[in-house]
Design a protein around this motif. Structure first.
Motif, PDB file in Angstrom:
ATOM      1  N   ASP A 221       0.798  -1.231   0.000  1.00 23.97           N
ATOM      2  CA  ASP A 221       0.000   0.000   0.000  1.00 23.97           C
ATOM      3  C   ASP A 221       0.830   1.280   0.000  1.00 23.97           C
ATOM      4  O   ASP A 221       0.271   2.376   0.047  1.00 23.97           O
ATOM      5  N   ARG A 222       2.160   1.133  -0.074  1.00 28.36           N
ATOM      6  CA  ARG A 222       3.014   2.324  -0.219  1.00 28.36           C
ATOM      7  C   ARG A 222       4.155   1.959  -1.154  1.00 28.36           C
ATOM      8  O   ARG A 222       4.879   0.993  -0.923  1.00 28.36           O
ATOM      9  N   LEU A 223       4.298   2.693  -2.237  1.00 29.91           N
ATOM     10  CA  LEU A 223       5.427   2.417  -3.133  1.00 29.91           C
ATOM     11  C   LEU A 223       5.809   3.685  -3.900  1.00 29.91           C
ATOM     12  O   LEU A 223       4.971   4.539  -4.181  1.00 29.91           O
ATOM     13  N   GLY A 224       7.118   3.760  -4.217  1.00 29.90           N
ATOM     14  CA  GLY A 224       7.628   4.938  -4.916  1.00 29.90           C
ATOM     15  C   GLY A 224       7.950   4.655  -6.369  1.00 29.90           C
ATOM     16  O   GLY A 224       8.190   5.585  -7.151  1.00 29.90           O
ATOM     17  N   SER A 225       7.992   3.378  -6.758  1.00 29.28           N
ATOM     18  CA  SER A 225       8.222   2.983  -8.154  1.00 29.28           C
ATOM     19  C   SER A 225       7.840   1.507  -8.259  1.00 29.28           C
ATOM     20  O   SER A 225       7.587   0.856  -7.243  1.00 29.28           O
ATOM     21  N   TYR A 226       7.786   0.985  -9.465  1.00 29.92           N
ATOM     22  CA  TYR A 226       7.515  -0.449  -9.642  1.00 29.92           C
ATOM     23  C   TYR A 226       8.127  -0.898 -10.961  1.00 29.92           C
ATOM     24  O   TYR A 226       8.400  -0.079 -11.849  1.00 29.92           O
TER      25      TYR A 226
END
Ligand SMILES: NC(=O)c1ccc[n+]([C@@H]2O[C@H](COP(=O)([O-])OP(=O)(O)OC[C@H]3O[C@@H](n4cnc5c(N)ncnc54)[C@H](O)[C@@H]3O)[C@@H](O)[C@H]2O)c1
Length: 432
Positions: free
Chosen positions: A348-353
């Protein structure tokens, strides 16, 4: 209770919607997404048999259930039992007619972007939604990218201070070809051309990040009026796998097509907050692509990356400090993705993928289905409903209206129809 949908329009984006539906079912299983419940695609409709079969095959392969096929929309509404909603992914001129017919028949409607052919079409849709109490949702995808969710949270939290201005510059080259190899996209009266068909995404993102727009001034042009109709493998290889099955009736590969939609716009936007935006769009920048997407504030600059690329946004501050990707999360400790997005991305928290375009695209369409179904089932509002869909189209058409009139236009006047010089011909031609 299951929310039963029919997919209408099985061309390039229709196939992508089918992938999104399969992703929703595969990710959340029989009970459906949290807070949404089960959704089932019980029918698909296209005026051509081949595309409808292709989309039905994909859904059957992915979910084990084959939707019924219809080649006529009105027949489908008359004969199909148990339908709750339609997902309209036809080319743009049909969006308002199909959405209005659906709502009059007691169904909820989601349309692809742009919400309608013109602002008049959007007003007609909104009036019917208000009268019938049915949900109208718009499948605007860019803002639902988790990286864009984080960017919005950063701006809201004051991570770059007071917002001064935003740049959104997307100058590329179609190499003299018709966008996506789809003849309707060459036509002014079908909301074609990069300024409208693609620009409505840029408009929605600017509004999502910067808040409501007050006015716009623009210079617009159609530089390349004769364009070659090519197959997608040479026009847009990244999307070719989605377009191979569609039927083009407007010409043959190799034909030169009259392109009367605007292909270039340079616009300056004034936001209600006092911030300024620069929106520059063209697919006639030969030999050089120019792309810049950034928001500049009193405490730094947010550098955005292309929606659905998974690449991290970045904040740069005076003195050379740079904060990028997951490190940005520390600036917004309370930020978290909604349950559906978190379920699709696994956190539920991400800065890139790191996903390929196909995977990202279907997850985002799955979010759109969940958002639409949730609003319809709960009697709530979708994230992108008629207000948001209308505002994005008003900014894109505001650019065209300003270019036509040679003066700054107020967005409220574009929404209300007080400024409509550019769109009047379209409304007349298309019988609105
Ligand atoms: N969100 C995005 O990123 C994105 C990307 C591409 C397209 N779109 C939008 O999706 C819509 C469709 O675009 P596309 O590229 O798939 O176009 P397309 O031409 O490939 O597909 C449109 C389909 O609608 C069908 N259709 C048209 N009129 C019909 C009718 N009366 N009855 C039944 N079927 C009918 C056509 O036969 C065709 O298969 C457009 O509004 C476009 O702007 C959005």
């Amino acid at each position: 209770m299951t929310f039963n949908i029919a997919l209408v329009g099985c061309g390039g984006m229709g196939l992508r919607h089918a992938h999104g539906y399969v992703e929703l079912v595969k990710t959340f299983g029989a009970n459906g997404a949290p807070g949404v419940g089960p959704v089932e695609m019980i029918a698909v409709c296209d005026r051509h048999q081949g595309p409808a079969e292709k989309v039905a095959d994909l859904i059957e392969e992915g979910t084990g259930k084959r939707p019924q096929i219809f080649l006529d929309y009105d027949e489908m509404l008359r004969d199909l039992k148990g339908l709750d909603a339609v997902d309209i992914v036809t080319d743009t001129p049909m969006h308002h007619r199909f959405a209005i017919t659906a709502m009059e028949a007691g169904l909820h409607a989601m349309t692809e972007k742009p919400m309608g052919l013109t602002l008049k079409a959007c007003r007609m849709m909104r009036d019917v939604a208000d009268r019938t109490g049915k949900v109208i949702a718009v499948a605007e995808n860019y803002r639902r990218d988790p990286v864009n969710r984080l960017s919005r949270a950063l701006l809201d939290s004051g991570a770059i201070g007071k917002l001064y201005f935003a740049l959104d510059v997307a100058l590329s080259s179609a190499r003299g070809g018709v966008m996506h190899g789809t003849v309707w996209r060459a036509k002014r009266d079908q909301a074609g051309g990069t300024v409208l068909d693609a620009g409505v995404h840029n408009a929605d993102m600017l509004l999502y990040l910067m808040g409501p727009a007050a006015s716009v001034y623009a210079e617009t042009s159609t530089f390349e009026r004769q364009r070659e109709l090519r197959g997608m493998e040479s026009q847009s290889p990244q999307l070719a796998e989605f377009y191979g099955h569609r039927v083009e009736t407007g010409g043959q590969k190799g034909d030169m097509i009259e392109h009367d939609a605007a292909d270039t716009a340079f616009a300056v936007v004034r936001f209600g907050s006092g911030a300024i935006g620069q929106l520059s769009l063209s697919d006639t920048s030969h030999g050089e692509r120019v792309g810049q997407s950034s928001v500049h504030g009193s405490e730094g600059t947010l550098i955005r990356t292309p929606s659905r690329s998974g690449r991290p946004a970045e904040i740069r501050r005076e003195g050379g400090e740079t904060i990028i990707g997951d490190d940005l999360l520390a600036l917004v400790p309370d930020f978290s993705l909604d349950a559906v997005t978190a379920g699709l991305w696994g956190k539920d928290r991400l800065g890139s993928y790191d996903l390929d375009f196909r995977q990202t695209d279907r997850k985002i369409v799955a979010i759109e289905y969940a958002d639409f179904a949730q609003a319809a089932v709960s009697g709530g509002k979708p994230e992108v409903g008629s207000d948001e869909g209308t505002a994005a189209l008003a900014l894109a058409y505001g650019v065209m209206e300003s270019g036509e009139a040679g003066r700054r236009v107020k967005l409220d006047d574009v929404v209300s129809g007080a400024v409509s010089g550019f769109q009047n011909d379209i409304d007349r031609t298309m019988g609105i």
